[in-house]
Design a protein around this motif. Structure first.
Motif, PDB file in Angstrom:
ATOM      1  N   SER A 129       0.868  -1.187   0.000  1.00 56.56           N
ATOM      2  CA  SER A 129       0.000   0.000   0.000  1.00 56.56           C
ATOM      3  C   SER A 129       0.889   1.215   0.000  1.00 56.56           C
ATOM      4  CB  SER A 129      -0.916   0.008   1.221  1.00 56.56           C
ATOM      5  OG  SER A 129      -0.162  -0.068   2.422  1.00 56.56           O
ATOM      6  N   ASN A 149      -1.795   0.047  -5.196  1.00 53.37           N
ATOM      7  CA  ASN A 149      -2.741   0.180  -4.069  1.00 53.37           C
ATOM      8  C   ASN A 149      -2.496   1.524  -3.387  1.00 53.37           C
ATOM      9  OD1 ASN A 149      -4.553  -0.281  -2.061  1.00 53.37           O
ATOM     10  ND2 ASN A 149      -3.354  -1.859  -1.051  1.00 53.37           N
ATOM     11  N   VAL A 151      -3.261   4.877  -1.147  1.00 55.06           N
ATOM     12  CA  VAL A 151      -3.998   5.445  -0.001  1.00 55.06           C
ATOM     13  C   VAL A 151      -3.785   6.943  -0.095  1.00 55.06           C
ATOM     14  CG1 VAL A 151      -4.201   5.615   2.494  1.00 55.06           C
ATOM     15  CG2 VAL A 151      -3.653   3.415   1.412  1.00 55.06           C
ATOM     16  N   VAL A 152      -4.849   7.651  -0.395  1.00 53.67           N
ATOM     17  CA  VAL A 152      -4.726   9.082  -0.677  1.00 53.67           C
ATOM     18  C   VAL A 152      -4.592   9.857   0.638  1.00 53.67           C
ATOM     19  CG1 VAL A 152      -5.869  11.081  -1.709  1.00 53.67           C
ATOM     20  CG2 VAL A 152      -6.079   8.809  -2.762  1.00 53.67           C
ATOM     21  N   THR A 154      -3.438  13.944   2.253  1.00 54.84           N
ATOM     22  CA  THR A 154      -3.436  15.344   1.856  1.00 54.84           C
ATOM     23  C   THR A 154      -2.024  15.887   1.755  1.00 54.84           C
ATOM     24  OG1 THR A 154      -5.461  15.555   3.119  1.00 54.84           O
ATOM     25  CG2 THR A 154      -4.430  17.580   2.402  1.00 54.84           C
ATOM     26  N   GLN A 158       1.541  13.374   6.260  1.00 55.26           N
ATOM     27  CA  GLN A 158       0.592  12.310   6.585  1.00 55.26           C
ATOM     28  C   GLN A 158       1.126  10.971   6.137  1.00 55.26           C
ATOM     29  OE1 GLN A 158      -3.250  14.559   5.183  1.00 55.26           O
ATOM     30  NE2 GLN A 158      -3.843  12.562   5.960  1.00 55.26           N
ATOM     31  N   ARG A 161       3.926   9.687   8.318  1.00 55.64           N
ATOM     32  CA  ARG A 161       3.428   9.240   9.620  1.00 55.64           C
ATOM     33  C   ARG A 161       2.685   7.917   9.487  1.00 55.64           C
ATOM     34  NH1 ARG A 161       0.327  14.134  12.356  1.00 55.64           N
ATOM     35  NH2 ARG A 161       0.302  12.677  14.124  1.00 55.64           N
ATOM     36  N   MET A 162       1.971   7.736   8.373  1.00 51.45           N
ATOM     37  CA  MET A 162       1.265   6.468   8.158  1.00 51.45           C
ATOM     38  C   MET A 162       2.255   5.341   7.964  1.00 51.45           C
ATOM     39  SD  MET A 162      -2.066   7.472   5.888  1.00 51.45           S
ATOM     40  CE  MET A 162      -2.881   5.918   6.164  1.00 51.45           C
ATOM     41  N   GLY A 165       3.635   4.606  11.295  1.00 49.51           N
ATOM     42  CA  GLY A 165       2.640   3.944  12.115  1.00 49.51           C
ATOM     43  C   GLY A 165       2.263   2.573  11.619  1.00 49.51           C
ATOM     44  N   GLY A 166       2.846   2.166  10.519  1.00 52.52           N
ATOM     45  CA  GLY A 166       2.539   0.852   9.999  1.00 52.52           C
ATOM     46  C   GLY A 166       1.206   0.766   9.317  1.00 52.52           C
ATOM     47  N   ARG A 167       0.673   1.929   8.946  1.00 56.78           N
ATOM     48  CA  ARG A 167      -0.659   1.889   8.339  1.00 56.78           C
ATOM     49  C   ARG A 167      -0.594   1.749   6.827  1.00 56.78           C
ATOM     50  NH1 ARG A 167      -3.325   6.388  12.426  1.00 56.78           N
ATOM     51  NH2 ARG A 167      -2.903   5.113  14.295  1.00 56.78           N
ATOM     52  N   VAL A 168       0.496   2.169   6.268  1.00 57.01           N
ATOM     53  CA  VAL A 168       0.769   1.904   4.847  1.00 57.01           C
ATOM     54  C   VAL A 168       2.191   1.387   4.764  1.00 57.01           C
ATOM     55  CG1 VAL A 168      -0.858   3.561   3.875  1.00 57.01           C
ATOM     56  CG2 VAL A 168       1.459   4.283   4.452  1.00 57.01           C
ATOM     57  N   ASP A 169       2.489   0.770   3.613  1.00 56.42           N
ATOM     58  CA  ASP A 169       3.845   0.206   3.436  1.00 56.42           C
ATOM     59  C   ASP A 169       4.847   1.240   2.963  1.00 56.42           C
ATOM     60  OD1 ASP A 169       1.958  -2.496   2.272  1.00 56.42           O
ATOM     61  OD2 ASP A 169       3.147  -2.507   4.136  1.00 56.42           O
TER      62      ASP A 169
ATOM     63  N   TRP B  73      -6.500   7.813  11.208  1.00 57.13           N
ATOM     64  CA  TRP B  73      -5.757   6.730  10.536  1.00 57.13           C
ATOM     65  C   TRP B  73      -4.759   7.314   9.537  1.00 57.13           C
ATOM     66  CZ3 TRP B  73      -4.630   1.744  10.633  1.00 57.13           C
ATOM     67  CH2 TRP B  73      -4.229   1.096   9.470  1.00 57.13           C
ATOM     68  N   TYR B  75      -3.505  10.299   9.735  1.00 56.43           N
ATOM     69  CA  TYR B  75      -2.733  11.355  10.381  1.00 56.43           C
ATOM     70  C   TYR B  75      -3.074  12.715   9.773  1.00 56.43           C
ATOM     71  CZ  TYR B  75      -0.010   7.644  12.520  1.00 56.43           C
ATOM     72  OH  TYR B  75       0.378   6.567  13.239  1.00 56.43           O
ATOM     73  N   LEU B 130      -2.935  -2.656   4.673  1.00 55.76           N
ATOM     74  CA  LEU B 130      -2.045  -2.830   5.808  1.00 55.76           C
ATOM     75  C   LEU B 130      -2.806  -2.475   7.091  1.00 55.76           C
ATOM     76  CD1 LEU B 130       0.932  -3.707   6.079  1.00 55.76           C
ATOM     77  CD2 LEU B 130       1.477  -1.315   6.551  1.00 55.76           C
TER      78      LEU B 130
END
Lengths: 245, 502
Positions: A129, A149, A151-152, A154, A158, A161-162, A165-169, B73, B75, B130
């Motif tokens: 991602s 894949n 993840v939009v 702004t 962001q 930080r994602m 935080g392990g929220r995206v690769d 999520w 940020y 993820l």
């Protein structure tokens, strides 16, 4: 008598200053440090370059920071004249007249430290991602690949930080932007992030004038000319050095 | 008229007290009902507002949970801030805080602790690239805390309360004034008119009816019924008054006539008394004057009989004896008429008389006569009476004398004198005998003057005894009654001195 004449001439000189000033150029860019931002010196590298060049070219420059989508919309509707700090995009060439590039920056991926992703080919990205900025351009093939894949987000901050935080690769952006972020407010995330060494692309930064501006061509021509002059006399390099580039 | 005038003046200057009372009661009742109604309505509104606030929390959670979670999520701090501001703009939200798992806090509103309700919603991101699913099925990115207040609901209720109170006050004032005015026009004005009419001293003497001011063909109401009843009462009273007046006039005439008749009667009575007195005086004078000659003639005849015993033949002797006997009868008649004339005057010397003692005295006078025929006279204790002892003596003399005289020769003569039922009388007694009795056909006439049922030869007598008894009883405001059947004796019941009521 002399003093009276001299004073009169000064008054006339002051009064005609507005008449002497060049046409007003409204320049806008988004919050994209270090290139542009409200809290940056001279509103960022890109906007100082554009403003300096156009002012030297004889224009009266007004600079503002807007969200990226509004920057583009304002250029389309004529609310601004010049878009600063953008990459070249054939779609945008339909309504923007690009200048010569004034800066070049590589685009790198950023991953979470220790995640071990290797990006050698586009297919390596597919299972991952990627946080991408809304409306941002990175690389033509990447931007148009439907299998990525996305993840939009702004802002690039962001995305970073994602990733931390392990929220995206992955996320990606100009190396200048990434380094600026990691040197500033996201410094605590430095150990958690890893910039992949191979750039995805190297992008040039341009300024673009809206096509429907009556002096669009003249402005671009003047910009290019002055830019060359400034490169030749070293003032441009000094300008870049001010921003650490 | 003066009273009516005063009433009119008083009525004109005073407000309608009845109207004020009615309006006051109506206003009080309306106020109570309004308070109850408004209170119920406000309470329900407040409850609805409370529920709305509480359900608003659910709505906020539903509406903002996703976007805030997503912003956290990603940020997207500015988006989180914008969403927090949006939540905080809700009227019932006292404060809102979003706290990320990294400890970043976004807050809007008053300090925590001033809320009425606190709701806490964990923000968990589900799905997406993820996603890092945890044991709970999602990744917690933060917490949304919502502090709700009912201040808005309370403020609205108070605003409604004051609005309702003010509008009710204005409405009540206007309605009260209108009611008072209408009451004055429809009721009080007419009541004053009725009062003035009835208060007039002459209203029951005239037939002039009361009329209320009404438009032609206007609706009638209870006031008109009252007026109609008053007019009817007035008419009836006038008619009754006229009838009474006519009756009084008639009574006056009758009274005048009666007075005249009473005068005539008094004159006649006086005349009669005078005549009676003259008659009695004449009777007394004649009987008294006759007594001396009869006595002289009787003496002479006795002398002739005595002196001429050897000269007179049997026929002459018989004639002379018959003459003496006739003179005796005449003397007896004269005595009786003399006694009657004294009694018939009616003068009663009032003194207490023991009737029992008197009866025994009279019975003793007749002891020889009673013994001669073997008669027994029983006298029970008799009551006392206030009367003339002499006249009452004559009464007993005649009753006992008659009982002995009219004894039945076939059986021993028994005479009983005993008290009788005296309810309503001062004294009452009965003289009963077992003599020859009296035919009921003659019970009335036998009390007449000189009335006899037997000849003198059968049973000597003058025919004045019972007349004397009746006169004595009459003189004593009494009555005498006879109960007898021929051959079964007679009972004379005498009642004396009728008692008056009171």
């Amino acid at each position: 008598m002399k003093s009276i004449v001299f004073a009169a001439l000064w008054v006339v000189f002051i009064l005609v200053q507005p008449l002497r000033a060049g046409p007003l150029i409204r320049v806008a860019a988004d919050e994209w440090p270090p290139f542009s931002g409200d809290n940056l010196p001279e509103k960022g590298l890109s906007l100082e370059v554009i403003a300096t060049v156009l002012t030297r070219a004889g224009y009266d420059v007004q600079v503002q920071i807007l969200p990226w989508a509004r920057v583009l919309k304002s250029a389309q509707t004529g609310q601004i004249d010049v878009v600063g700090s953008l990459f070249n995009d054939p779609e945008r060439a339909a309504y923007l007249l690009y200048s010569e590039s004034y800066y070049s920056t590589p685009v790198h991926f950023v991953q979470k430290a220790g995640s071990g992703h290797v990006i050698a080919a586009p297919a390596d990205i597919y299972p991952l991602s990627v946080a991408v900025g809304e409306g941002f351009l990175y690389e033509a093939a990447f931007d148009s690949d439907p299998q990525i894949n996305r993840v939009v987000v702004t802002t690039t901050t962001q995305g970073l930080r994602m990733v931390a935080g392990g929220r995206v690769d992955l996320t990606l952006d100009s190396l200048d932007v990434i380094e600026y972020a990691l040197a500033g407010g996201l410094s605590r995330l430095g150990p958690e992030l890893e910039i992949l060494p191979e750039p995805l692309a190297r992008n040039d930064l341009f300024m673009a004038v809206r096509q429907d501006h009556p002096q669009a061509g003249e402005i671009v021509r003047d910009f290019n000319l002055v830019l060359d002059e400034m490169r030749g006399d070293g003032s441009f390099a000094r300008l870049l050095a001010k921003h650490g580039s | 008229m003066e009273l009516a005038g005063a009433q009119k003046r008083a009525g004109a200057s005073e407000r309608s007290k009845l109207g004020l009372h009615v309006v006051l009661v109506a206003v009080l009742i309306n106020a109570v009902l309004s308070v109850v109604s408004a209170g119920s309505q406000l309470y329900l509104d407040y409850e609805r507002s409370r529920q709305s606030v509480l359900s608003g929390a659910e709505q906020i959670e539903k509406s903002f949970h996703g976007p805030v979670t997503d912003a956290l999520w990603r940020y997207d701090d500015s988006q989180v801030g914008a969403l927090v501001e949006g939540i905080g703009a809700h009227a019932s939200v006292a404060f809102v805080t979003v706290t990320s798992t990294e400890g970043t806090v976004w807050r809007h509103g008053a300090e925590q602790g001033r809320q009425d309700v606190l709701r806490r919603f964990p923000l968990v991101h589900h799905g997406g690239p993820l996603s890092g699913e945890g044991p709970s099925g999602g990744v917690e990115v933060g917490v949304l805390e919502l502090g709700l207040t009912f201040e808005g609901a309370v403020s609205r209720v108070w605003a409604q309360f004051w609005t309702i109170a003010l509008s009710n006050f204005i409405k009540t004032c206007i309605a009260s004034m209108l009611m008072l005015a209408m009451f004055e026009r429809l009721v009080t004005r007419n009541l004053r008119r009725i009062s003035a009419h009835v208060g007039d001293a002459d209203w029951l003497r005239t037939t002039l009816p009361l009329r209320l001011p009404r438009r032609e063909g206007g609706a009638r109401d209870e006031m008109d019924d009252i007026v109609a009843a008053l007019n009817l009462a007035q008419t009836r009273h006038v008619a009754a008054l006229e009838a009474v007046q006519a009756e009084i006039a008639g009574h006056h005439a009758t009274h005048a006539k009666l007075e005249q008749q009473a005068q005539e009667l008094a004159f006649a009575v006086q005349n009669l008394k005078e005549t009676n007195r003259e008659q009695m005086e004449f009777s007394y004078a004649v009987s008294h004057d006759l007594k001396s000659p009869t006595n002289t003639m009787a003496m002479m005849l006795d002398e002739v009989l005595h002196e001429g015993a050897g000269v007179l033949d049997a026929d002459a002797r018989m004639l002379l004896e018959a003459a003496v006997d006739t003179l005796g009868r005449m003397r007896n008649l004269v005595d009786r008429v003399l006694a009657y004339s004294l009694i018939v005057e009616g003068v009663v010397e009032e003194e207490p008389v023991d009737l029992g003692a008197l009866a025994r005295e009279v019975a003793a006078e007749f002891s020889d006569q009673a013994e001669a025929i073997g008669a027994q006279i029983e006298i029970a204790p008799l009551p006392e009476v206030t009367g003339d002892a002499d006249q009452l003596r004559v009464l007993f003399q005649n009753l006992i004398g008659n009982a002995l005289r009219y004894a039945d020769p076939q059986r021993p003569c028994r005479i009983a004198i005993f008290p009788a039922e005296e309810a309503g009388w001062e004294a009452a007694f009965t003289v009963r005998d077992n003599g020859i009795g009296i035919d009921p056909a003659f019970h009335r006439t036998i009390f007449g003057l000189f009335k006899r049922l037997h000849t003198y030869d059968e049973i000597p007598g003058v025919g004045l005894g019972l007349t004397l008894c009746k006169r004595v009883v009459t003189n004593h405001q009494g009555e005498i009654a006879l109960a007898s059947t021929e051959g079964e004796g007679a009972a004379f019941t005498v009642r004396l001195k009728r008692k008056t009521d009171g």
